[in-house]
Design an enzyme around this catalytic site. Structure first.
Site, short mmCIF file in Angstrom:
data_model
loop_
_atom_site.label_atom_id
_atom_site.label_comp_id
_atom_site.label_asym_id
_atom_site.label_seq_id
_atom_site.Cartn_x
_atom_site.Cartn_y
_atom_site.Cartn_z
N VAL A 38 -0.03 -4.21 -5.06
CA VAL A 38 0.95 -5.26 -4.78
C VAL A 38 0.41 -6.07 -3.62
CG1 VAL A 38 2.98 -4.06 -5.69
CG2 VAL A 38 2.32 -3.73 -3.30
N SER A 39 0.93 -7.29 -3.47
CA SER A 39 0.39 -8.21 -2.47
C SER A 39 0.89 -7.96 -1.06
CB SER A 39 0.71 -9.65 -2.87
OG SER A 39 0.11 -9.94 -4.10
N SER A 40 2.09 -7.38 -0.91
CA SER A 40 2.66 -7.27 0.43
C SER A 40 3.34 -5.92 0.65
CB SER A 40 3.68 -8.38 0.66
OG SER A 40 4.82 -8.16 -0.14
#
Length: 179
Positions: A38-40
């Site tokens: 996931v990005s964050s």
């Protein structure tokens, strides 16, 4: 004492003969990996990473999995220095991985998927994309890529600004202490 039954054959010689005559059971030494990203940290806290892993486990269950390992990452798909990605590449480079399961191509990387695919195939590692991507027009893909780049550079810019503010605060505090 001097009987033939007292003769010991070195272990290495026994293994060599068993291998020569194909009497050793072959075990696939390669592992399968589910790679999720996931990005964050916010997405990870919201459970997006865990949901991705559960879905990947469900979708990969139709394959005969071999000593499955899960590698998780939190970070931009543009970042090539993600800890999990580097671990995965190292395992592939040392020929320890048979298959890599990912939900979508962009979980592995935003750009250059074909280079990773070539590298993995060169090390007899198959990448299996579990969810068929929606067919996007070249224009839609370009817009997605541009948005990814803008988001990445914005994040870096805000990070730089935050770092500069912190340094400025430290300098001010230092001057105040000296006075």
């Amino acid at each position: 004492m001097g009987q033939e039954s007292d003769i010991l054959i070195p272990r290495e010689e026994v293994l060599r003969l068993l291998e020569k005559y194909k009497l050793l059971a072959e075990e696939d030494p390669k592992i399968d990996i589910i790679y999720a990203r996931v990005s964050s940290h916010g997405q990870a806290k919201n459970g997006d990473l865990d949901r991705q892993i559960v879905l990947d486990l469900e979708l990969s269950s139709s394959y005969k999995l071999n000593r499955l390992e899960i590698i998780k990452d939190i970070g931009s798909g543009l970042n090539t220095k993600r800890k999990g990605l580097l671990k995965l590449v190292q395992l592939v480079r040392t020929d320890h991985v048979g298959r890599v399961f990912i939900s979508h191509k962009d979980r592995l990387t935003r750009f250059g998927f074909e280079y990773l695919q070539w590298f993995f195939e060169d090390h007899q590692t198959e990448i299996i994309v579990l969810e068929a991507g929606e067919d996007k027009s070249p224009q839609e893909e370009l817009v997605d890529d541009l948005l990814s780049l803008i988001a990445s550079f914005s994040g870096r810019l805000y990070g730089i600004r935050a770092s500069e503010k912190k340094k400025l605060r430290q300098k001010i505090e230092k001057i105040q202490e000296q006075e």
